[in-house]
Design a protein around this motif. Sequence first.
Motif, PDB file in Angstrom:
ATOM      1  N   GLY A 447     -23.855 -23.355   6.494  1.00  0.00           N
ATOM      2  CA  GLY A 447     -23.124 -22.151   6.866  1.00  0.00           C
ATOM      3  C   GLY A 447     -22.990 -21.168   5.714  1.00  0.00           C
ATOM      4  O   GLY A 447     -21.861 -20.791   5.353  1.00  0.00           O
ATOM      5  N   PRO A 448     -24.101 -20.703   5.139  1.00  0.00           N
ATOM      6  CA  PRO A 448     -24.023 -19.859   3.944  1.00  0.00           C
ATOM      7  C   PRO A 448     -23.560 -18.439   4.264  1.00  0.00           C
ATOM      8  O   PRO A 448     -23.685 -17.958   5.392  1.00  0.00           O
ATOM      9  N   ILE A 469     -32.886 -17.605  11.571  1.00  0.00           N
ATOM     10  CA  ILE A 469     -31.476 -17.451  11.185  1.00  0.00           C
ATOM     11  C   ILE A 469     -30.839 -16.308  11.965  1.00  0.00           C
ATOM     12  O   ILE A 469     -29.704 -16.414  12.455  1.00  0.00           O
ATOM     13  N   ARG A 470     -31.552 -15.213  12.128  1.00  0.00           N
ATOM     14  CA  ARG A 470     -31.014 -14.083  12.870  1.00  0.00           C
ATOM     15  C   ARG A 470     -30.798 -14.422  14.355  1.00  0.00           C
ATOM     16  O   ARG A 470     -29.978 -13.784  15.032  1.00  0.00           O
ATOM     17  N   GLY A 477     -23.611 -13.192  10.565  1.00  0.00           N
ATOM     18  CA  GLY A 477     -23.182 -12.365   9.437  1.00  0.00           C
ATOM     19  C   GLY A 477     -23.823 -12.723   8.121  1.00  0.00           C
ATOM     20  O   GLY A 477     -23.437 -12.178   7.068  1.00  0.00           O
ATOM     21  N   VAL A 478     -24.815 -13.615   8.104  1.00  0.00           N
ATOM     22  CA  VAL A 478     -25.441 -14.045   6.848  1.00  0.00           C
ATOM     23  C   VAL A 478     -26.239 -12.893   6.237  1.00  0.00           C
ATOM     24  O   VAL A 478     -26.967 -12.178   6.940  1.00  0.00           O
ATOM     25  N   ARG A 479     -26.111 -12.735   4.935  1.00  0.00           N
ATOM     26  CA  ARG A 479     -26.913 -11.741   4.210  1.00  0.00           C
ATOM     27  C   ARG A 479     -28.202 -12.413   3.747  1.00  0.00           C
ATOM     28  O   ARG A 479     -28.165 -13.439   3.052  1.00  0.00           O
ATOM     29  N   LEU A 480     -29.350 -11.846   4.126  1.00  0.00           N
ATOM     30  CA  LEU A 480     -30.660 -12.415   3.780  1.00  0.00           C
ATOM     31  C   LEU A 480     -31.287 -11.604   2.660  1.00  0.00           C
ATOM     32  O   LEU A 480     -31.490 -10.391   2.795  1.00  0.00           O
ATOM     33  N   VAL A 481     -31.600 -12.287   1.572  1.00  0.00           N
ATOM     34  CA  VAL A 481     -32.202 -11.639   0.404  1.00  0.00           C
ATOM     35  C   VAL A 481     -33.554 -12.289   0.146  1.00  0.00           C
ATOM     36  O   VAL A 481     -33.633 -13.495  -0.133  1.00  0.00           O
TER      37      VAL A 481
END
Length: 519
Positions: A447-448, A469-470, A477-481
């Motif tokens: 759950g990052p 993930i999306r 609400g996860v931010r993907l970098v």
Amino acid sequence: MNAVAVQQSLDRQVLILAPTGKDGTLIEGALKAAGVSGRRCASIDEVLDGIEDEAGAAVIAEEALNASGLAKVMASLSVQPPWSDFPILLLARSGAASDTVARTLQALANVQVIERPTQVGELASAARIALRGRQRQYQIRDSLEALAERETQLRESDRRKDEFLAMLAHELRNPLQPIGTAADVLRTHGESRDAVGYAADVIDRQVRHLSRLLEDLLDVSRITTGKIVLRREPVEICALARRVADGARAWFETRAHKLEVDIDCEEAWVDGDPARLYQILSNLLHNAAKYTPEKGEIRFKIRVDAMSAHVTVEDNGVGIDAEVLPHIFELFTQADRSLDRSAGGLGIGLRIVQKLAELHGGQVAAESDGLGKGSTFTMSLPTIPAPHRAASPSVAAPEAGAPLRILVVDDNLDAAMTLAMVLELNGHKVDTAHDGLEAIQRAREFGPDVVVLDIGLPGASGYDVARAIRAEPALAGVRLVAVTGYGREEDRRRCEDAGFDLHLVKPLEPSVLLESLVG
């Protein structure tokens, strides 16, 4: 008449050698009436001079071609290049088995005998055929010369490629040695703060150097394939130049250079990509520092006139040889230009500068009085009116947030673990995964808040992981970098399409990633 027109008229001209001026005049008139240009010659030597001048053909009466004259013609034509076979129309007496005709036919290859009395039409037709044949020979000559020039260019290109590959190997090996030594220092003297600090500084400098080499290589590839994309906006070039100068001082301090900054403008605007403009100015300053011996002097100045901003970098360094100066912006000229072979470099930075300046509608020029006499590089860019800036409400700077839960995904174990260590030392809770399918499962379990994700992964690509993930409601609400070695514009677009919030290119400074986590 220009030189090209003169040459074209000569190679369509028929030389005329007759025993008397009257005969020559008659032949010239007959050819002219048929649309063929003729030129009377007074002697066999004048004919040979005309052949040297690349005339198209010759009409020679047998009476004018005695043994001595034939010998001269044979000697002259014997040294013709392989493509050449000069045509001669020999006017012979009708019905006579002339020794001159026999000797000429035996000695010369491209001879057509025309018996007299000659019909004007026959002579004109023979002359036109001879001229067309000679024209084809000149075309063959031009093609052979073009092929020879192309072969020379290819040989030179191949030589420079080999030199470049040798230089590339040298430049890549150089940083590896201090990095390896620094790693050994960390293993054997890790308890010493001074030793650790020194080793860390060495590794940092050498990784930055390797990153610069890699970016230069990628930029050359992008330029060559026309894939450089400028993110244009109004840029205040004077302020940008000041930032470049401030950022460059560290390079100059390592070689004890004196940097004089003379930015004689309050504000000047250009239409350009700020990152690329920064790169141009940075490269010019870096180039000056590299090719100036220690304790040298470099001057960085800007002048603005009604139409353009002119950025100049002057140094008192090794200079540029006069023979190299016209080629200084060509690829891979580094090895030829410098007295200081320790300067290093791949010889591609100035090519990048030139092409980026041209993409901005500008140009860059180099000047030098020769080796040992320094160099001056000037980039000129068209200016634009200052943009209208509407007042905007002040926005409070974001406060540092609580520790984040971060999933680091990279199939390179060292890369994943060292990045995880940096993040943990900065107070974040970190988990890792090393292939695409594992990354999806770990994201569901962990759950990052942020996933730092490589693209080239086994099992499933980074794009596939991002889409998966999306698609998870619990991870909305996860931010993907994306932290990847793929840095082309199309790679950025693919990341955006896959759902990434940010695209960062390896090698990555940890501080850049840390700043991006709250974005």
